[in-house]
Structures are given as C-alpha cells and as structure tokens.
Design a protein around this motif. Structure first.
Motif, PDB file in Angstrom:
ATOM      1  N   LEU A 178      21.751 -33.172 -19.344  1.00  0.00           N
ATOM      2  CA  LEU A 178      22.847 -33.975 -18.811  1.00  0.00           C
ATOM      3  C   LEU A 178      22.405 -35.099 -17.883  1.00  0.00           C
ATOM      4  CD1 LEU A 178      24.633 -31.856 -20.163  1.00  0.00           C
ATOM      5  CD2 LEU A 178      26.081 -31.874 -18.119  1.00  0.00           C
ATOM      6  N   PRO A 179      21.387 -34.910 -17.024  1.00  0.00           N
ATOM      7  CA  PRO A 179      20.973 -36.030 -16.170  1.00  0.00           C
ATOM      8  C   PRO A 179      20.431 -37.221 -16.953  1.00  0.00           C
ATOM      9  CG  PRO A 179      20.170 -33.952 -15.279  1.00  0.00           C
ATOM     10  CD  PRO A 179      20.709 -33.657 -16.650  1.00  0.00           C
ATOM     11  N   LYS A 180      20.060 -37.012 -18.211  1.00  0.00           N
ATOM     12  CA  LYS A 180      19.514 -38.102 -19.016  1.00  0.00           C
ATOM     13  C   LYS A 180      20.589 -38.861 -19.784  1.00  0.00           C
ATOM     14  CE  LYS A 180      15.136 -35.624 -19.670  1.00  0.00           C
ATOM     15  NZ  LYS A 180      14.416 -36.463 -18.684  1.00  0.00           N
ATOM     16  N   LEU A 181      21.830 -38.374 -19.736  1.00  0.00           N
ATOM     17  CA  LEU A 181      22.911 -39.074 -20.416  1.00  0.00           C
ATOM     18  C   LEU A 181      23.294 -40.329 -19.645  1.00  0.00           C
ATOM     19  CD1 LEU A 181      25.244 -36.082 -21.412  1.00  0.00           C
ATOM     20  CD2 LEU A 181      23.597 -37.282 -22.847  1.00  0.00           C
ATOM     21  N   PRO A 182      23.779 -41.353 -20.340  1.00  0.00           N
ATOM     22  CA  PRO A 182      24.176 -42.592 -19.641  1.00  0.00           C
ATOM     23  C   PRO A 182      25.368 -42.343 -18.725  1.00  0.00           C
ATOM     24  CG  PRO A 182      24.808 -42.658 -21.970  1.00  0.00           C
ATOM     25  CD  PRO A 182      23.920 -41.474 -21.801  1.00  0.00           C
ATOM     26  N   THR A 183      25.439 -43.125 -17.676  1.00  0.00           N
ATOM     27  CA  THR A 183      26.525 -42.964 -16.702  1.00  0.00           C
ATOM     28  C   THR A 183      27.882 -43.297 -17.308  1.00  0.00           C
ATOM     29  OG1 THR A 183      26.128 -45.223 -15.914  1.00  0.00           O
ATOM     30  CG2 THR A 183      25.027 -43.422 -14.738  1.00  0.00           C
ATOM     31  N   SER A 184      27.902 -44.035 -18.420  1.00  0.00           N
ATOM     32  CA  SER A 184      29.176 -44.323 -19.078  1.00  0.00           C
ATOM     33  C   SER A 184      29.817 -43.057 -19.628  1.00  0.00           C
ATOM     34  CB  SER A 184      28.957 -45.326 -20.215  1.00  0.00           C
ATOM     35  OG  SER A 184      28.029 -44.819 -21.173  1.00  0.00           O
ATOM     36  N   ILE A 185      29.004 -42.013 -19.823  1.00  0.00           N
ATOM     37  CA  ILE A 185      29.524 -40.734 -20.307  1.00  0.00           C
ATOM     38  C   ILE A 185      29.780 -39.781 -19.143  1.00  0.00           C
ATOM     39  CG2 ILE A 185      28.995 -38.687 -21.687  1.00  0.00           C
ATOM     40  CD1 ILE A 185      27.453 -40.445 -23.580  1.00  0.00           C
ATOM     41  N   THR A 186      28.814 -39.660 -18.252  1.00  0.00           N
ATOM     42  CA  THR A 186      28.930 -38.679 -17.165  1.00  0.00           C
ATOM     43  C   THR A 186      29.681 -39.208 -15.960  1.00  0.00           C
ATOM     44  OG1 THR A 186      26.813 -39.378 -16.184  1.00  0.00           O
ATOM     45  CG2 THR A 186      26.740 -37.649 -17.869  1.00  0.00           C
ATOM     46  N   HIS A 187      29.694 -40.560 -15.756  1.00  0.00           N
ATOM     47  CA  HIS A 187      30.306 -41.173 -14.571  1.00  0.00           C
ATOM     48  C   HIS A 187      29.730 -40.552 -13.287  1.00  0.00           C
ATOM     49  CE1 HIS A 187      33.472 -43.595 -16.591  1.00  0.00           C
ATOM     50  NE2 HIS A 187      33.351 -42.656 -17.519  1.00  0.00           N
TER      51      HIS A 187
END
Length: 319
Positions: A178-187
């Motif tokens: 999860l920390p590697k996902l883009p911020t557009s997904i995780t916010h």
C-alpha cells in the motif's frame, strides 16, 4: 472431551424470537467467537478501558518491542482486526455485515484446504493387490474428490485457516504494497484497524465460491458474483466519488489471492498438489475443541461428519 466450541448454528439463519443471547448462541462457532471478541474489544476501547493506540497496528516497531513502550506488543496483530470503530450507526452496520457474511460462509461450507492424509497402516487391501470384498476403504479415501488434494467439505479448522491467511496477507500487503500505491488512490490515508478489510476479504471469497447464490443488498436482489462490485460502487458513492474505498479493495485483493491459491492452482497443477493447506496442528486443535477425533487417524477428522450442512441462509445483507 466436552464440546468446547458448542453446537452453534442451530437451525437455518438464526433464531428470530429468542433474544440476543439465543441468537448469539445459534451462530456457528467461528462466527460466534469472531463476533464475541470483536464486541468485547470494541466496547473496551469505546469505554476507555484500553487506549485505541494500544490496539492498532501502525508500525512493526510497536509489535516487536522497539516502540515507545519498549515492550513486545504482539496482541496488536490480533486486536487490530477486532475493533469496528467508535459507537455509532456505522459500527452497528459493520457488525451486522460481518456477522451476516461470516455466518453465510461458515454455514454453507468454507472452502476446504485440509490435505488428504492417509494412514499407511490403514491402506486398503486392494492397494496391496488384494481384493476388498467388504469395501472397507479408509475414511481418508472415502471423503475426498479424486480431482482435488483436499477433502470435499470445509469445517471450522478450514475457516480459521482462511481467517489467519487473510490477517497475515492484509498486514503484509499493508506494509509492503500500500505505501507504494500512488497518492491519487490512497490520498495518504493509511488504516491501522482492519476489521472491514477482513470482512470484505470473506465477502469476496464467499462470492467466488457461490457465484450463483441470490442475495438482497438493501432490498436489491442480485447474484453473489456481483456483490463485491456492488459494495465498491456503494463505497465510492458514499465518498462522493472522490475517494476509492481502499479498505474494501484491499480485503478483496487478499481474498482473490486466497481463492486463487486454494481453488484455481490445484486444478492447474492436475488436482493432486496443494499450494496452501490447513496445518494438521490447527485441525487437531479445532477437533479437540469440538470433541472430535484427530486428523492423524487416517480420516482427516471426517469420520461420522461430512462437514457443515448446506443451508439456505438467503436474506438481506447490509453494510
């Protein structure tokens, strides 16, 4: 030994007129333990008997004793799945959904991942080149599908293993993926409690196991195969279309991995190899708690028991 788990699951979908205690007692054993422990932990946190930040899972350092307290806090690996949230409507809905889907999955028969272990001493005469007129085939050979490395019916130990697999998978992916996902997904929103993740992990597995089962989602009838997608759409709509419900996606992602390893890979490998399997120690422990025989007796614990009865538990699922 007495049945420590208790009978549970009395009747079909619950006891409508017996009150809360009788309803709780009517739940199947794993669901009953999961719901009971969740209510206790959530209540203790809301009543300030324990602090919320003593129950969550934010860093490995806190678990391993390298946090501020300087002590090992291994309980966080469990309690982070047993907190639904602060008292309120969402908490009630979360408990309701967790109970409904867990009861449905457990009563309709969990995916069986118990490997077939045949006691060599109990081998059939036919296997040694001798006739078997009495048809005294060992239980371990009677209760399985020849195209699968597993027994045919799931039981409590298989469901416990399913939950353990999900808990480990959710925690590992929460740290590594999860920390590697883009911020557009995780916010930049990262969860420290994972009850919803684990609930939708079970939702996904059940929907894949029984895709043609009929359910009512807030009064809307649909096939179980579309249930995860429906929840994702509802979750996205409740966030005003701005935030993807990552907790739902996370649980379903781990559920997809489990279903693939438990149901798809054995077929691809010819039906005789298993990538995941319920540990024999866990099977023996659950059988001991249930007052049944051990898995090492040549029957995988299936003697006199073909697993949970398939029941009709159709009803309204909310969440």
């Amino acid at each position: 030994m007495d049945n420590i788990f208790g009978a549970g699951g009395g009747g079909g979908g619950g006891n409508g007129g017996g009150g809360p205690l009788q309803f709780f007692a009517s739940l199947p054993p794993v669901t009953r333990i999961w719901l009971g422990s969740t209510i206790v932990i959530t209540a203790c946190a809301n009543l300030d008997l324990v602090k919320w930040n003593d129950l969550d899972f934010g860093r490995w350092d806190d678990v391993m004793g390298r946090g501020r307290s300087g002590r090992v806090e291994a309980w966080r690996l469990i309690t982070c799945f047993l907190c639904v949230g602060k008292f309120g409507f969402h908490t009630i809905i979360g408990l309701h959904l967790m109970t409904q889907i867990s009861t449905r999955y457990e009563k309709m028969g969990p995916i069986c991942t118990r490997r077939i272990y045949i006691n060599p001493a109990a081998a059939t005469p036919a296997a040694a080149g001798h006739p078997n007129p009495n048809n005294n085939t060992p239980r371990g050979q009677q209760h399985h599908n020849n195209n699968s490395p597993y027994y045919t019916r799931g039981e409590s130990s298989d469901y416990v293993f399913t939950l353990l697999f999900g808990m480990i998978g959710i925690l590992l992916s929460n740290i590594l993926l999860l920390p590697k996902l883009p911020t557009s997904i995780t916010h930049n929103r990262f969860h420290t409690f994972f009850n919803r993740h684990l609930t939708f992990y079970v939702v996904y597995i059940w929907s894949k196991q029984h895709p043609n089962a009929r359910v009512n989602l807030f009064g809307m009838p649909l096939a179980a195969a579309y249930l995860p997608l429906a929840y994702l759409v509802i979750g996205y709509a409740l966030n005003n279309g701005e935030v993807i419900p990552v907790d739902l996606l996370h649980g379903m992602f781990v559920g997809h991995i489990y279903f693939y390893l438990a149901c798809i890979v054995p077929k691809v490998l010819g039906g005789r190899r298993a990538v995941v399997s319920t540990p024999v120690m866990l099977v023996d422990l659950c059988h001991w708690l249930e007052g049944r025989g051990l898995a090492g007796d040549g029957g995988g614990g299936d003697e006199g028991n073909d697993g949970p009865a398939l029941v009709d538990v159709d009803g309204v699922i909310g969440g």
